[in-house]
Design an enzyme around this catalytic site. Structure first.
Site, PDB file in Angstrom:
ATOM      1  N   ASP A  63      18.143  -4.408  46.549  1.00 53.74           N
ATOM      2  CA  ASP A  63      18.986  -5.390  45.854  1.00 53.74           C
ATOM      3  C   ASP A  63      19.473  -6.365  46.910  1.00 53.74           C
ATOM      4  OD1 ASP A  63      20.898  -6.876  44.558  1.00 53.74           O
ATOM      5  OD2 ASP A  63      21.971  -5.169  43.715  1.00 53.74           O
ATOM      6  N   SER A 137      14.139 -23.257  48.421  1.00 55.96           N
ATOM      7  CA  SER A 137      15.230 -23.958  47.746  1.00 55.96           C
ATOM      8  C   SER A 137      14.688 -24.472  46.409  1.00 55.96           C
ATOM      9  CB  SER A 137      15.770 -25.081  48.631  1.00 55.96           C
ATOM     10  OG  SER A 137      16.838 -25.744  47.980  1.00 55.96           O
ATOM     11  N   SER A 138      14.941 -25.714  46.075  1.00 56.05           N
ATOM     12  CA  SER A 138      14.500 -26.269  44.795  1.00 56.05           C
ATOM     13  C   SER A 138      14.753 -27.774  44.805  1.00 56.05           C
ATOM     14  CB  SER A 138      15.283 -25.632  43.636  1.00 56.05           C
ATOM     15  OG  SER A 138      15.078 -26.334  42.426  1.00 56.05           O
ATOM     16  N   TYR A 151      23.411 -23.092  40.213  1.00 54.40           N
ATOM     17  CA  TYR A 151      22.068 -22.997  40.786  1.00 54.40           C
ATOM     18  C   TYR A 151      21.799 -24.126  41.778  1.00 54.40           C
ATOM     19  CZ  TYR A 151      16.932 -23.009  40.934  1.00 54.40           C
ATOM     20  OH  TYR A 151      15.616 -23.011  41.342  1.00 54.40           O
ATOM     21  N   LYS A 155      21.322 -24.084  45.949  1.00 56.72           N
ATOM     22  CA  LYS A 155      20.075 -24.538  46.556  1.00 56.72           C
ATOM     23  C   LYS A 155      20.326 -25.657  47.571  1.00 56.72           C
ATOM     24  CE  LYS A 155      17.213 -21.796  44.442  1.00 56.72           C
ATOM     25  NZ  LYS A 155      16.579 -20.689  45.207  1.00 56.72           N
TER      26      LYS A 155
END
Length: 252
Positions: A63, A137-138, A151, A155
């Site tokens: 986890d 990342s995004s 979110y 990121k």
């Protein structure tokens, strides 16, 4: 091109599905020894079985929200592999709605798991000939979009953290980069769920991309592996956007 990754030792978080699994597969195809982790024991076992013919791969139930568990996994893996050359932080809580719970989950899972992975790996990476750190990342960390909030903010923080690491660790020869995917489609993934649950949002997302379609996990994994390789020895502190020209901002 020989990426010079044969025999290197790699750890990938979240390696049972989507981008994480594609990254594990891509490193195995280059001859690396790969350890991956995920929370679901059945998924870890099934993934290891499925990939065992592809190369030297070890799956572990971890986890990533548990710092002690991450540290123990990293140390055990380094001892088993005889060291570490690359770590890839690819787990996300995918906690998008703006709730208190999702803020805590995004900061703990997306951001802090990256920090914990790096901290645990650094003593081992310092002994490697060509060490590399990569975090996923995004594009939501680069531009405001529907996923801004827990979110997107996490990121963005990952990009800043890794960029700072690149400067701090350069004198030790450790490179650090981020890869920011755009919309990436795979069965069982978030966009497959949106396709069936919110088709209007799905179609809007597809239409925004000049290519007319979403990317695949394999299209993200390939640049990750390149960045990790000694061939990319001069690239550090970069946020590589892999989005099919989706985002419009100019990186300066």
């Amino acid at each position: 091109m020989d990426l010079q990754l044969s025999g290197t030792r790699v750890l990938v978080t979240g390696g049972t599905r989507g981008i994480g699994r594609a990254i594990v597969e891509a490193f195995l195809d280059e001859g690396a020894t790969v350890g991956f982790c995920a929370r679901n024991a059945d998924a870890v076992s099934a993934t290891q079985d499925a990939l065992s013919q592809r190369g030297a791969v070890t799956g572990t139930v971890v986890d990533v929200g548990d710092g002690d568990a991450i540290a123990a996994w990293v140390d055990r893996s380094a001892a088993s592999f005889g060291g570490l050359d690359t770590v890839v932080a690819s787990v996300s809580a995918l906690a998008i709605p703006d709730t208190e719970e999702n803020w805590l989950a995004s900061l703990n899972v997306d951001l802090m798991h990256t920090v914990r992975l790096v901290r645990a790996a650094l003593p081992h990476l310092e002994q490697a000939p060509a060490p590399s750190i990569i975090a996923i990342s995004s594009v939501s960390g680069r531009e405001s979009d529907f996923a801004s909030g827990p979110y997107g903010t996490a990121k963005t923080a990952i990009i800043g953290y890794i960029n700072g690491l690149a400067m701090q660790l350069a004198e030790k020869g450790i490179r650090a980069n981020t890869v920011s995917p755009g919309n990436t489609y795979f069965e069982g993934g978030v966009w497959a769920s949106i396709e069936s649950g919110d088709p209007d949002l799905y179609r809007t997302a597809v239409d925004l991309n000049p290519t007319g379609h979403m990317g695949t996990p394999q299209e993200v994994a390939a640049p990750v592996v390149f960045l990790a390789s000694p061939v990319a020895s001069r690239i550090s502190g970069t946020n590589l956007v892999v989005d099919g020209a989706l985002t419009r901002g100019v990186q300066v």
